[in-house]
Every structure is written in C-alpha cells, then in structure tokens.
Motif scaffolding. Structure first.
Motif, PDB file in Angstrom:
ATOM      1  N   THR B  33      -8.320  34.792 -22.354  1.00  0.00           N
ATOM      2  CA  THR B  33      -8.941  35.728 -21.413  1.00  0.00           C
ATOM      3  C   THR B  33     -10.450  35.531 -21.377  1.00  0.00           C
ATOM      4  OG1 THR B  33      -7.189  37.263 -21.993  1.00  0.00           O
ATOM      5  CG2 THR B  33      -9.003  38.133 -20.720  1.00  0.00           C
ATOM      6  N   ALA B  34     -11.036  35.268 -22.544  1.00  0.00           N
ATOM      7  CA  ALA B  34     -12.486  35.082 -22.589  1.00  0.00           C
ATOM      8  C   ALA B  34     -12.909  33.852 -21.797  1.00  0.00           C
ATOM      9  CB  ALA B  34     -12.950  34.959 -24.037  1.00  0.00           C
ATOM     10  N   LEU B  35     -12.031  32.868 -21.692  1.00  0.00           N
ATOM     11  CA  LEU B  35     -12.398  31.608 -21.035  1.00  0.00           C
ATOM     12  C   LEU B  35     -12.050  31.596 -19.552  1.00  0.00           C
ATOM     13  CD1 LEU B  35     -11.430  28.996 -23.758  1.00  0.00           C
ATOM     14  CD2 LEU B  35     -13.710  29.715 -23.060  1.00  0.00           C
ATOM     15  N   LYS B  36     -11.523  32.702 -19.030  1.00  0.00           N
ATOM     16  CA  LYS B  36     -11.157  32.719 -17.611  1.00  0.00           C
ATOM     17  C   LYS B  36     -12.326  33.185 -16.749  1.00  0.00           C
ATOM     18  CE  LYS B  36      -6.213  33.373 -18.129  1.00  0.00           C
ATOM     19  NZ  LYS B  36      -5.136  34.348 -18.225  1.00  0.00           N
ATOM     20  N   LEU B  37     -12.267  32.817 -15.466  1.00  0.00           N
ATOM     21  CA  LEU B  37     -13.199  33.391 -14.498  1.00  0.00           C
ATOM     22  C   LEU B  37     -12.718  34.808 -14.189  1.00  0.00           C
ATOM     23  CD1 LEU B  37     -13.649  30.408 -12.044  1.00  0.00           C
ATOM     24  CD2 LEU B  37     -15.483  31.576 -13.274  1.00  0.00           C
ATOM     25  N   PRO B  38     -13.656  35.757 -13.969  1.00  0.00           N
ATOM     26  CA  PRO B  38     -13.218  37.131 -13.695  1.00  0.00           C
ATOM     27  C   PRO B  38     -12.170  37.180 -12.589  1.00  0.00           C
ATOM     28  CG  PRO B  38     -15.587  37.046 -13.919  1.00  0.00           C
ATOM     29  CD  PRO B  38     -15.106  35.627 -14.023  1.00  0.00           C
ATOM     30  N   ALA B  39     -12.312  36.331 -11.560  1.00  0.00           N
ATOM     31  CA  ALA B  39     -11.371  36.382 -10.432  1.00  0.00           C
ATOM     32  C   ALA B  39      -9.979  35.924 -10.837  1.00  0.00           C
ATOM     33  CB  ALA B  39     -11.890  35.523  -9.289  1.00  0.00           C
ATOM     34  N   ASP B  40      -9.883  35.110 -11.891  1.00  0.00           N
ATOM     35  CA  ASP B  40      -8.573  34.585 -12.305  1.00  0.00           C
ATOM     36  C   ASP B  40      -7.818  35.515 -13.245  1.00  0.00           C
ATOM     37  OD1 ASP B  40      -9.036  32.409 -10.838  1.00  0.00           O
ATOM     38  OD2 ASP B  40      -9.778  31.167 -12.494  1.00  0.00           O
ATOM     39  N   ILE B  41      -8.469  36.615 -13.650  1.00  0.00           N
ATOM     40  CA  ILE B  41      -7.814  37.500 -14.620  1.00  0.00           C
ATOM     41  C   ILE B  41      -6.940  38.495 -13.883  1.00  0.00           C
ATOM     42  CG2 ILE B  41      -8.196  39.221 -16.415  1.00  0.00           C
ATOM     43  CD1 ILE B  41     -10.811  37.869 -17.018  1.00  0.00           C
ATOM     44  N   SER B  42      -5.645  38.395 -14.124  1.00  0.00           N
ATOM     45  CA  SER B  42      -4.764  39.411 -13.566  1.00  0.00           C
ATOM     46  C   SER B  42      -3.715  39.711 -14.629  1.00  0.00           C
ATOM     47  CB  SER B  42      -4.099  38.922 -12.290  1.00  0.00           C
ATOM     48  OG  SER B  42      -3.106  37.973 -12.608  1.00  0.00           O
ATOM     49  N   LEU B  43      -3.271  40.958 -14.655  1.00  0.00           N
ATOM     50  CA  LEU B  43      -2.353  41.345 -15.710  1.00  0.00           C
ATOM     51  C   LEU B  43      -1.059  40.531 -15.725  1.00  0.00           C
ATOM     52  CD1 LEU B  43      -2.919  45.173 -15.824  1.00  0.00           C
ATOM     53  CD2 LEU B  43      -3.082  43.581 -17.741  1.00  0.00           C
ATOM     54  N   PRO B  44      -0.377  40.342 -14.564  1.00  0.00           N
ATOM     55  CA  PRO B  44       0.908  39.619 -14.636  1.00  0.00           C
ATOM     56  C   PRO B  44       0.764  38.182 -15.129  1.00  0.00           C
ATOM     57  CG  PRO B  44       0.692  40.783 -12.556  1.00  0.00           C
ATOM     58  CD  PRO B  44      -0.638  40.860 -13.235  1.00  0.00           C
ATOM     59  N   ARG B  45      -0.439  37.617 -14.969  1.00  0.00           N
ATOM     60  CA  ARG B  45      -0.614  36.237 -15.423  1.00  0.00           C
ATOM     61  C   ARG B  45      -1.484  36.179 -16.668  1.00  0.00           C
ATOM     62  NH1 ARG B  45       0.589  32.436 -11.885  1.00  0.00           N
ATOM     63  NH2 ARG B  45      -1.074  31.046 -12.568  1.00  0.00           N
ATOM     64  N   SER B  46      -1.480  37.249 -17.459  1.00  0.00           N
ATOM     65  CA  SER B  46      -2.462  37.316 -18.556  1.00  0.00           C
ATOM     66  C   SER B  46      -2.176  36.295 -19.664  1.00  0.00           C
ATOM     67  CB  SER B  46      -2.508  38.728 -19.141  1.00  0.00           C
ATOM     68  OG  SER B  46      -1.218  39.184 -19.454  1.00  0.00           O
ATOM     69  N   TRP B  47      -0.938  35.779 -19.782  1.00  0.00           N
ATOM     70  CA  TRP B  47      -0.659  34.819 -20.842  1.00  0.00           C
ATOM     71  C   TRP B  47      -0.989  33.393 -20.451  1.00  0.00           C
ATOM     72  CZ3 TRP B  47       0.036  36.529 -25.552  1.00  0.00           C
ATOM     73  CH2 TRP B  47       0.588  37.812 -25.746  1.00  0.00           C
ATOM     74  N   ASP B  48      -1.244  33.150 -19.156  1.00  0.00           N
ATOM     75  CA  ASP B  48      -1.487  31.764 -18.708  1.00  0.00           C
ATOM     76  C   ASP B  48      -2.792  31.224 -19.274  1.00  0.00           C
ATOM     77  OD1 ASP B  48       0.663  32.519 -17.326  1.00  0.00           O
ATOM     78  OD2 ASP B  48      -0.145  32.117 -15.324  1.00  0.00           O
ATOM     79  N   LEU B  49      -2.811  29.899 -19.449  1.00  0.00           N
ATOM     80  CA  LEU B  49      -4.066  29.249 -19.834  1.00  0.00           C
ATOM     81  C   LEU B  49      -5.012  29.256 -18.639  1.00  0.00           C
ATOM     82  CD1 LEU B  49      -2.658  26.181 -21.765  1.00  0.00           C
ATOM     83  CD2 LEU B  49      -4.196  27.903 -22.709  1.00  0.00           C
ATOM     84  N   PRO B  50      -6.329  29.282 -18.893  1.00  0.00           N
ATOM     85  CA  PRO B  50      -7.256  29.201 -17.761  1.00  0.00           C
ATOM     86  C   PRO B  50      -7.164  27.821 -17.093  1.00  0.00           C
ATOM     87  CG  PRO B  50      -8.439  29.063 -19.828  1.00  0.00           C
ATOM     88  CD  PRO B  50      -7.017  29.366 -20.170  1.00  0.00           C
TER      89      PRO B  50
END
Lengths: 372, 274
Positions: B33-50
């Motif tokens: 989560t820390a390595l994602k762009l704010p726009a890419d953070i969504s709860l249903p996809r929270s386990w995905d790699l950035p």
C-alpha cells in the motif's frame, strides 16, 4: 569496619534520589489523584491558576456507577473485561501452541521465531494504523476467502453496532453471585479426582449452596441500578482484539519457549520412557512446571489490556462508543472535557482493578524468594 | 538427541508456515500500500502488487513526520541514557549493598511499573505545568526517566545478582570502596546489561503514546502522535499512513532484527524474575 559503614552510607545516598522520585511520582501522585477524585474540580475554570476545588466525597464514583450519565462508563468497563478475557485466552492459547511447535526444533526455528516476535517491536499506533486498513470492510482480511475460491466476508470489523452476550446491569450483583458459584463448582470438579472429600467440602457444597441462594433468593439481592440498562460485548471490539493477539501472542511464545528450554533433557527423556507421548508430556509435565510463567503472562497481558489506550485510539478514534475503554474515557473526560475530578475517579477505578492482581503477584514473588 | 515430532513433520511445517504467513500478511499489506499511487489504492484490490513502485509516499510522509522523528530521536536517546545509568546504579545497590528493608523498597519500586499510567497523569500534568516543563521535550524526558526506573533497576539487579559475592569480598579486602568496586568490577561486567536495558528502554520510549499526546504541545509531539494524526484524518490517501508506519517502525524493527537476542532478554527480564 569504619570504611564499610561509610560505603553503605554512600550506597544508600546513591539510591536516595531514585527513592524520592518513585515516592513522589508514583505514590504521591496516586494519593493526589485519589484526592482530586473526591473533589468537584472541573469545568470552564479548571485550568485557571488556582482552580476552585470543593470536597464532595465519593460523589464522582456514585455518579459513575449509578448515575444516568455513567452508562457510557459502565459499557467501557464491560468492554474492558471482555478485552482482557479474550486477549488472555487468545494470546496465551496461540502463544503456547506456537511455542510447542517451535519446541520440536523444526528447521529454520530462528526465522520462525523472528517472524512471530516482530510485531512486539511495533508501537500500538503502528499496529493500529496497519490493522485499521487490514480490517476495512471491503478489503484486507474480508477479501482473504476469495483467494481460496470463496465469497468475500461482509463483517464490519471496527464499525459493527451489534452486541452479543447482553445482560442487564441491574442484575450485576446476582450475576456475580452466579459466577462465584460456577467458579466454586469448576474448581471442585477439577480437584474431585485427586482429593474427593476436600473437593466436596471446600468447593462443591459451597458452590451448590451459593447457586441455590442466588436462584431462590434472587429478590433479596439488591439491584445495582434504578433502571434497566443493557450491556454486552460489542462485536466492533473483535478487530481490536485480533490486532492485540497478533501483536502479543509472540510474547507468550517467547516466555514459554524460554521455559521449555529450561526443562532438562533428562526429565524429558524420563517422561518419554515412562510412555508419555509428546502431547501428554506437555499436558502433564511441561505446562504444570511452567505455572509461574503462565502466571507472569496473565499478569503482564492483563496489564497490557488495561493500557489499550493507544491501540483503540489508532484503530477507531478516541471517541467511538462501541469500542470504548476506561483508559480512553479517562483521557477524554480529563483533557477534552476538562472534568479533572471525574477523570481522576476513572483513573482510580482503573488503578484499583490493576492493583487487585498486581499486589498479590508482587507479594507472592517476594515471599517465594524469602522462603528460599 | 533425535526427538519424535508430535504431529508428524508435515503437519508441523504446514502449521508453522500458515501461521508465519498470517503474521507476515500485515507487513506485506503495509509495504504494497505504501508503494502505490493514491489513485491506484482501492479496497477490493488492496492485496494486489503496485503496477510500479511509487516512492513518493515515503518522501511525502517523511516531509510531514520529520519534526516528529527528530523529537522522538532526541527524546529516546536522552531518556534511554539517563534511565539506564540510574538503573545500573540502583541495581548495583539493590543487589550488592542491601540494607535493612531494601527488599521492600525494591518491591515498592517494581509496583511503579505495573500501574496504569492514567492514575498519575493528572498530577504529572499539573507538576510539569508548575515547574514550567509542560509542553516540551524536557518534561517528557523527565517522565520517561522516572517511570523507567522500576524496569531498568529490575533488569540490572537481576543481572548483577549473577556476579559472585566472592569477587566483591576480595575487592573489599583490598580496601576498594563503593565506587571503586563499581568502576573496577561491576561496570566492566555489565556491558550486556547495558545493551539489554537500553534496547528495552529505547523500544518502550520510541513507541510510547499516552504521555506524548497529553504532555507535549504540537511542536514537541513524538513520532507516535505524529503518525496518529497523519492516519487519523479521513480524507488522507492510505499510502501516506502506511509509509509513515514504516518510517515510525523502522528504527525499532532494525534493532529487533539485528539485536533480537538482547531484545528477547529484555522482554523476559520484564516478566520472569526468578
């Protein structure tokens, strides 16, 4: 000998500053908090240079336990009991289980131990921040079943408003009597096999007696409150308990591992030769020997559960009623509402709860040493 | 010394690996989560790699938390040093220079480490205000030193109990006094004690929150308070609190990973006394 006594004096003088600091900052401050709790210090002018404080006796305590506005505090107390019991059960159960696994000396034991213990080094604020995100309703933990082909969970970990195990606070004394009876019966059944006559005389008969008294004489037992007031276990607290167990199970694991290592291999081999299987070795030899460790773990964990302040603050915010805790209410009452006297009363209640198990623990560990 | 495994090796390793995964999931989640762009953070996809690691969360969190980190470093270093040195002297007296009633005094010390700190919070707040130490780092340092005394004294006392009394006696025959014995015998033997105690204190003080939020003004807030404020805002995008959590956790996590042995000894010293 003259040198000797001079050195003794020096030693005492070196200790003196610490004695004075502890005397003032621990004992003096506790006494002062108690004094504040007997006054009406609070309100708009509470932080004035010389605030007006009037002695009001136990008024603050009476309000907390029987007053109309104390309902929130009473729910906090109920929460605190549930937190403590579930944290103890979870952290000791899981920690003991992991310790037994690691006591088998699997390959990579060091790495596993490091993994189970790293949460201990984090602050509650970090843990709380991370777990708040893990427990968000549409993500994190609730998505885990989808990786095994299941449906996502819909549980609202931190915001659920459901409560279970509800009871009426009016019946508090009656419930306590029933609990005492149940406790006596349980101890009695536990010792029945080793010492039947003592079990009956000491535990079972009194247990039945107290139970009968509660059942027949329910009307004789005074009501704890003038109106009906329902309290229960709020499911929103489950998320907080989960995070705490995640953080502290490693601690009990470390305690038990140290204890297991201390049991000599000879004793272990002897138990095995007597035909004790591994599980029976732990149940009948190792865990009974580690009773002092279990007691320490219970004390430390209960102490931590009384300090849940940081974790709840980080996970649900300080003023979430569902997950409230006396430690937080004390902070809000004192430093947000400026009601210092009532905050002090809550602090004293917390302290008394802590003291009831800390003092016997300290005294007994002192006695044990004195006896040797 | 081969021992039979109670559950069979397969079950044992399966259980350990599952548990280890469960323990590591929160760490994994924090890092991705820390390595994602704010726009890419969504709860249903929270386990995905950035899609691609985005380090700007760290620099933003660093910019916001830098004053808090500096406060925490100053606070932790000063309070750890002072409480460790005092604990060493106290432990030396309690274990080697016992006087009538010293055991009772020691138990009274220990009690101070088990109290819920809410019970001393109001008088502490009043006292710091009265001596003009409220709001800044010196007051917070004082609190941590005083309430750190029980645990540091306990660790050193148990540590010094292992030094044989014969060493003390022979030194006394040579007319060595209180300070000489400490300097010549006790102190040189106590380096591991200092490591254990200062690691323990460092961790405790770095992670402390209640005093941080009640006894300091905004400019002196330690890192825990800074992080709680950063994460507490509703509108904040989640890569910031996660990056902040990593920054706040890193110093103690590194200590734990590299000096874990001493960390565990401190952990045990705080509970098992005999």
């Amino acid at each position: 000998m003259g040198d000797m006594s001079k050195d003794r004096l020096k030693a005492f003088l070196m200790l003196l500053p610490s004695i004075l600091l502890i005397g003032l900052f621990v004992y003096g401050f506790i006494a002062h908090t108690f004094w504040i709790s007997l006054t009406d210090w609070g309100g708009v002018a509470a932080l004035a240079e010389n605030p007006v404080k009037q002695f009001t006796g136990l008024q603050n305590y009476v309000e907390l336990f029987t007053g109309f506005l104390g309902g929130g505090f009473r729910q906090d107390l109920v929460n605190a009991v549930y937190y403590s019991v579930m944290l103890l059960a979870g952290a000791i159960g899981l920690g003991m289980f992991i310790a037994i696994l690691l006591d088998c000396k699997p390959r990579g034991e060091d790495i596993f131990r490091t993994i189970f213990l790293y949460p201990m080094s984090l602050s509650f604020i970090v843990t709380g921040t991370i777990w708040r995100w893990m427990l968000a309703p549409q993500g994190g933990v609730n998505l885990l079943p989808t990786f095994l082909g299941g449906e996502p969970l819909g549980f609202r970990w931190l915001t659920s408003t459901r409560a279970i195990w509800e009871f009426n606070w009016q019946n508090l004394f009656l419930i306590v009597v029933y609990l005492v009876a149940a406790g006596l019966l349980l101890i009695g059944l536990g010792t029945l096999r080793s010492n039947p006559s003592r079990a009956c005389k000491r535990w079972l008969l009194p247990g039945v007696g107290v139970g009968l008294f509660a059942w027949l004489g329910a009307d004789l037992i005074p009501r704890a409150l003038f109106m009906e007031e329902i309290h229960g276990f709020n499911l929103a607290a489950l998320g907080i308990i989960l995070a705490t167990v995640w953080q502290y199970a490693g601690y009990t694991m470390a305690l038990y591992l140290a204890g297991f290592t201390g049991i000599s291999q000879d004793l272990r081999d002897a138990a095995m030769l007597d035909g004790a299987g591994d599980l029976r070795y732990y149940r009948h030899v190792a865990l009974p020997m580690l009773k002092p460790i279990t007691i320490s773990a219970v004390i430390i964990l209960s102490h931590i559960s009384l300090k849940m302040f940081d974790l709840i603050f980080a996970m649900t915010g300080p003023d979430n009623a569902e997950t409230g805790h006396p430690a937080l209410t004390m902070y809000l009452t004192t430093f947000r509402a400026n009601d210092f006297a009532k905050g002090a009363a809550i602090a004293i209640v917390l302290f008394l709860v802590a003291a009831t198990f800390i003092i016997p623990y300290l005294v007994s560990s002192y006695r044990r040493k004195g006896a040797r | 010394m081969t021992r039979k495994l109670p559950f069979g090796p397969f079950l044992l390793y399966a259980a350990l690996i599952l548990l280890a995964l469960a323990y590591l999931l929160p760490a994994y989640m924090t890092v991705v989560t820390a390595l994602k762009l704010p726009a890419d953070i969504s709860l249903p996809r929270s386990w995905d790699l950035p899609a691609a690691p985005n380090w700007s969360g760290f620099s933003e969190a660093m910019a916001l938390l830098k004053p808090n980190l500096i406060n925490s470093i100053v606070l932790t270093v000063c309070a750890t040093l002072l409480s460790t040195v005092l604990g060493s002297i106290n432990g030396y007296v309690f274990s080697k220079w016992q006087f009538r009633g010293s055991e009772i005094v020691f138990i009274l010390f220990l009690f101070g480490m088990f109290i819920p700190y809410q019970v001393i919070l109001i008088p502490l707040f009043q006292t710091l205000r009265a001596i003009n130490l409220y709001g800044g780092l010196p007051g917070l340092i004082l609190a941590h030193v005083v309430y750190g005394l029980p645990i540091t004294t306990l660790i050193f006392r148990n540590f010094y109990a292992q030094i044989p009394d014969a060493l003390m006696e022979s030194a006394m025959l040579d007319h060595a006094g209180f300070f000489a014995i400490y300097k010549e015998i006790v102190f040189p033997l106590s380096i591991p004690g200092f490591v254990v105690t200062s690691i323990w204190q460092f961790t405790q003080i770095w992670n402390e929150f209640l005093w941080g939020i009640t006894l300091t003004r905004h400019t002196a807030n330690p890192i825990t308070v800074g992080l709680a404020q950063l994460a507490g805002g509703q509108a904040v995008s989640w890569n910031l609190p996660m990056a902040g959590s990593i920054l706040a956790a890193l110093p103690v996590l590194l200590i734990y990973i590299f000096l874990g042995r001493y960390f565990i000894r401190g952990l045990l010293a705080g509970s098992v006394k005999e």
